[in-house]
Design an enzyme around this catalytic site. Structure first.
Site, PDB file in Angstrom:
ATOM      1  N   GLU A 116     -24.029  -5.795  -8.323  1.00  0.00           N
ATOM      2  CA  GLU A 116     -24.226  -5.127  -6.691  1.00  0.00           C
ATOM      3  C   GLU A 116     -23.784  -4.589  -6.562  1.00  0.00           C
ATOM      4  O   GLU A 116     -22.340  -4.505  -5.966  1.00  0.00           O
ATOM      5  CB  GLU A 116     -24.420  -6.687  -6.130  1.00  0.00           C
ATOM      6  CG  GLU A 116     -26.014  -6.737  -5.162  1.00  0.00           C
ATOM      7  CD  GLU A 116     -27.068  -6.307  -5.630  1.00  0.00           C
ATOM      8  OE1 GLU A 116     -27.828  -6.233  -6.505  1.00  0.00           O
ATOM      9  OE2 GLU A 116     -28.511  -6.663  -4.764  1.00  0.00           O
ATOM     10  N   LEU A 161     -35.624 -11.381 -10.395  1.00  0.00           N
ATOM     11  CA  LEU A 161     -35.652 -12.373 -10.374  1.00  0.00           C
ATOM     12  C   LEU A 161     -36.369 -13.033  -9.418  1.00  0.00           C
ATOM     13  O   LEU A 161     -37.464 -13.144  -8.919  1.00  0.00           O
ATOM     14  CB  LEU A 161     -34.205 -12.905  -9.604  1.00  0.00           C
ATOM     15  CG  LEU A 161     -32.811 -12.686 -10.655  1.00  0.00           C
ATOM     16  CD1 LEU A 161     -31.848 -12.831  -9.354  1.00  0.00           C
ATOM     17  CD2 LEU A 161     -32.757 -13.450 -11.604  1.00  0.00           C
ATOM     18  N   ASP A 209       0.751   3.728  -2.760  1.00  0.00           N
ATOM     19  CA  ASP A 209       0.589   5.847  -2.041  1.00  0.00           C
ATOM     20  C   ASP A 209       1.369   6.967  -2.533  1.00  0.00           C
ATOM     21  O   ASP A 209       0.799   8.061  -2.614  1.00  0.00           O
ATOM     22  CB  ASP A 209       0.136   5.978  -0.197  1.00  0.00           C
ATOM     23  CG  ASP A 209      -1.203   5.406   0.199  1.00  0.00           C
ATOM     24  OD1 ASP A 209      -1.008   4.962   0.942  1.00  0.00           O
ATOM     25  OD2 ASP A 209      -2.168   4.840  -0.909  1.00  0.00           O
ATOM     26  N   ASP A 255       0.589  -1.430  -0.514  1.00  0.00           N
ATOM     27  CA  ASP A 255       0.377  -0.360   0.232  1.00  0.00           C
ATOM     28  C   ASP A 255       0.725   1.187  -0.036  1.00  0.00           C
ATOM     29  O   ASP A 255       0.458   2.501  -0.425  1.00  0.00           O
ATOM     30  CB  ASP A 255      -0.549  -0.243   1.125  1.00  0.00           C
ATOM     31  CG  ASP A 255      -2.046  -0.832   1.217  1.00  0.00           C
ATOM     32  OD1 ASP A 255      -2.676  -1.122   1.752  1.00  0.00           O
ATOM     33  OD2 ASP A 255      -1.966  -1.798   0.403  1.00  0.00           O
ATOM     34  N   ALA A 256       2.024   1.426   0.840  1.00  0.00           N
ATOM     35  CA  ALA A 256       3.330   2.198   1.151  1.00  0.00           C
ATOM     36  C   ALA A 256       3.163   2.397  -0.263  1.00  0.00           C
ATOM     37  O   ALA A 256       3.371   4.007  -1.156  1.00  0.00           O
ATOM     38  CB  ALA A 256       3.977   2.464   1.760  1.00  0.00           C
ATOM     39  N   LYS A 260     -26.279 -15.016  -4.634  1.00  0.00           N
ATOM     40  CA  LYS A 260     -27.167 -13.268  -4.259  1.00  0.00           C
ATOM     41  C   LYS A 260     -27.114 -12.496  -3.462  1.00  0.00           C
ATOM     42  O   LYS A 260     -26.988 -13.075  -2.252  1.00  0.00           O
ATOM     43  CB  LYS A 260     -28.412 -14.207  -4.315  1.00  0.00           C
ATOM     44  CG  LYS A 260     -29.535 -12.912  -4.717  1.00  0.00           C
ATOM     45  CD  LYS A 260     -31.415 -12.990  -4.821  1.00  0.00           C
ATOM     46  CE  LYS A 260     -31.510 -11.899  -5.582  1.00  0.00           C
ATOM     47  NZ  LYS A 260     -31.938 -10.987  -3.737  1.00  0.00           N
TER      48      LYS A 260
HETATM   49  N1  LIG Z   1     -28.198  -9.693  -6.292  1.00  0.00           N
HETATM   50  C1  LIG Z   1     -27.243 -10.548  -6.974  1.00  0.00           C
HETATM   51  O1  LIG Z   1     -26.279 -11.214  -6.790  1.00  0.00           O
HETATM   52  N2  LIG Z   1     -27.690 -10.507  -8.443  1.00  0.00           N
HETATM   53  N3  LIG Z   1     -28.953  -9.899  -9.124  1.00  0.00           N
HETATM   54  C2  LIG Z   1     -28.961 -11.051 -10.380  1.00  0.00           C
HETATM   55  C3  LIG Z   1     -29.616 -10.497 -11.912  1.00  0.00           C
HETATM   56  C4  LIG Z   1     -30.360 -10.018 -11.244  1.00  0.00           C
HETATM   57  C5  LIG Z   1     -30.975  -9.908 -11.997  1.00  0.00           C
HETATM   58  C6  LIG Z   1     -30.774 -10.496 -13.240  1.00  0.00           C
HETATM   59  O2  LIG Z   1     -29.492 -11.291 -12.280  1.00  0.00           O
HETATM   60  N4  LIG Z   1     -27.812 -11.510 -10.796  1.00  0.00           N
HETATM   61  C7  LIG Z   1     -26.746 -11.688  -9.281  1.00  0.00           C
HETATM   62  N5  LIG Z   1     -25.896 -12.889  -9.249  1.00  0.00           N
END
Ligand SMILES: NC(=O)n1nc(-c2ccco2)nc1N
Length: 330
Positions: free
Chosen positions: A181, A82, A36, A32-33, A123
């Site tokens: 996400e 989904l 930076d 990191d140093a 997810k």
């Molecule tokens: N929340 C999440 O991890 N999601 N959301 C989707 C998604 C939402 C609509 C199509 O694909 N895919 C993943 N891994």
């Protein structure tokens, strides 16, 4: 002594490589140093030559003044939510519907039918966002909103350290909308709440709320101070298909500097999907971030397009949910 413009380009390129290795490959190339020191050298050179500053410089992650309101963004390709599977039978029914949709002998309660390839990933329980790249430059960030219209959070997404301001490598399409996400790790969430409590600030109930609250700040300097991360899971509009499969597409995005899940796997048939669901379920509490299930997607992109989507949910993807946490504590 090198020309300032040349040295600035060298520093930017080197800092981008260090960012890519640190945030996307999880294999830091320098301490990191050292990072930076290079960063400060670039800041000093840009301060002496402001005419040489460009938006994609690593020094430009924090925007200027706070906004009064967010602009709105229309999603060319709707941002879907989904469909859910809760039980194994829901998942098998999904697999049968995929087979029927593809004109395969859809299998029935007695026969498994054809073996469909699915991509598998956790997810993430965060906030869905869209990142638009034109000619490899990040030009816009937006929240999902209602799926058709979201909020313009371009200045805020640029402060997320693992969001590339420009794509690495080559071969990326002129227009590439990356979707994924924005989330906060549990450790980052605990640190934030502790520091918020110390200053008498707002504390958050869970990492998802903390991520949403931090991302939708009108003052990007506040967003920049929050431990947000991004993980890509798909595409929106794009001027060329990066790959023929979901897994191939995500791996190509990774080679362009876009972070994807390190739990991404390919399943051959729905039994493999169930094995993945059980494996992630066993490891769930040990993951550094909150998840509320796993996501299976038909791997073949052309098959996805053939299956399309119903109303607001894709026929080619399903979220297989875990029991809600509060149920587990009973
Ligand atoms: N929340 C999440 O991890 N999601 N959301 C989707 C998604 C939402 C609509 C199509 O694909 N895919 C993943 N891994």
């Amino acid at each position: 002594m090198k020309e300032p413009a040349q040295r600035i380009l060298e520093l930017r390129t080197e800092l981008d490589v260090h960012n890519y290795r640190y945030y996307v490959l999880d294999e830091p190339s320098v301490p990191d140093a050292e990072y930076d020191r290079l960063f400060r050298e670039l800041q000093a050179l840009e301060a002496e030559h402001p005419e040489l500053v460009t938006p994609d410089s690593p020094t430009q992650r924090v925007g200027g003044e706070a906004l009064n309101a967010f602009g709105s963004v229309r999603h060319e390709v709707p941002m879907l939510s989904l469909g859910n599977a809760f039980e194994e039978d829901d998942l098998r029914a999904f697999d049968r519907s995929v087979q029927n949709g593809l004109g395969l002998q859809g299998g029935d309660l007695f026969g498994a039918g054809a073996e469909i390839e699915y991509s598998c990933e956790p997810k993430l329980d965060g906030l869905a966002v869209s990142l638009l790249y034109r000619d490899g430059q990040l030009v816009r960030g937006a929240t999902r909103g209602d799926g058709t219209t979201g909020e313009d959070i371009s200045v805020n997404v640029r402060t997320i350290r693992n969001v590339p301001l420009r794509l690495q490598g080559s071969g990326w399409p002129d227009v590439l909308e990356v979707r994924g996400e924005v989330f906060m790790s549990r450790a980052g969430f605990e640190r934030l709440n502790a520091s918020q409590a110390e200053i008498g600030g707002k504390t958050f109930a869970n990492p998802r709320n903390a991520a949403a609250g931090s991302l939708r700040q009108l003052d990007s300097k506040i967003t920049a101070s929050r431990p947000l991360e991004f993980c890509c899971y798909g595409l929106g509009q794009h001027s060329a298909e990066p790959a023929a499969t979901q897994v191939g597409m995500l791996q190509r995005l990774k080679s362009w500097g876009v972070p994807i899940s390190n739990e991404l796997k390919l399943a051959k048939g729905i039994d493999d999907c169930l094995a993945y669901y059980r494996d992630i379920g066993e490891r769930r509490m040990g993951l550094p971030y909150d998840i509320d299930g796993v996501v299976f997607k038909v791997n073949n992109i052309e098959d996805q397009q053939q299956l399309g989507f119903r109303a607001r949910t894709p026929h080619w993807a399903i979220a297989h949910k875990f029991p809600a946490m509060e149920e587990l504590t009973e």
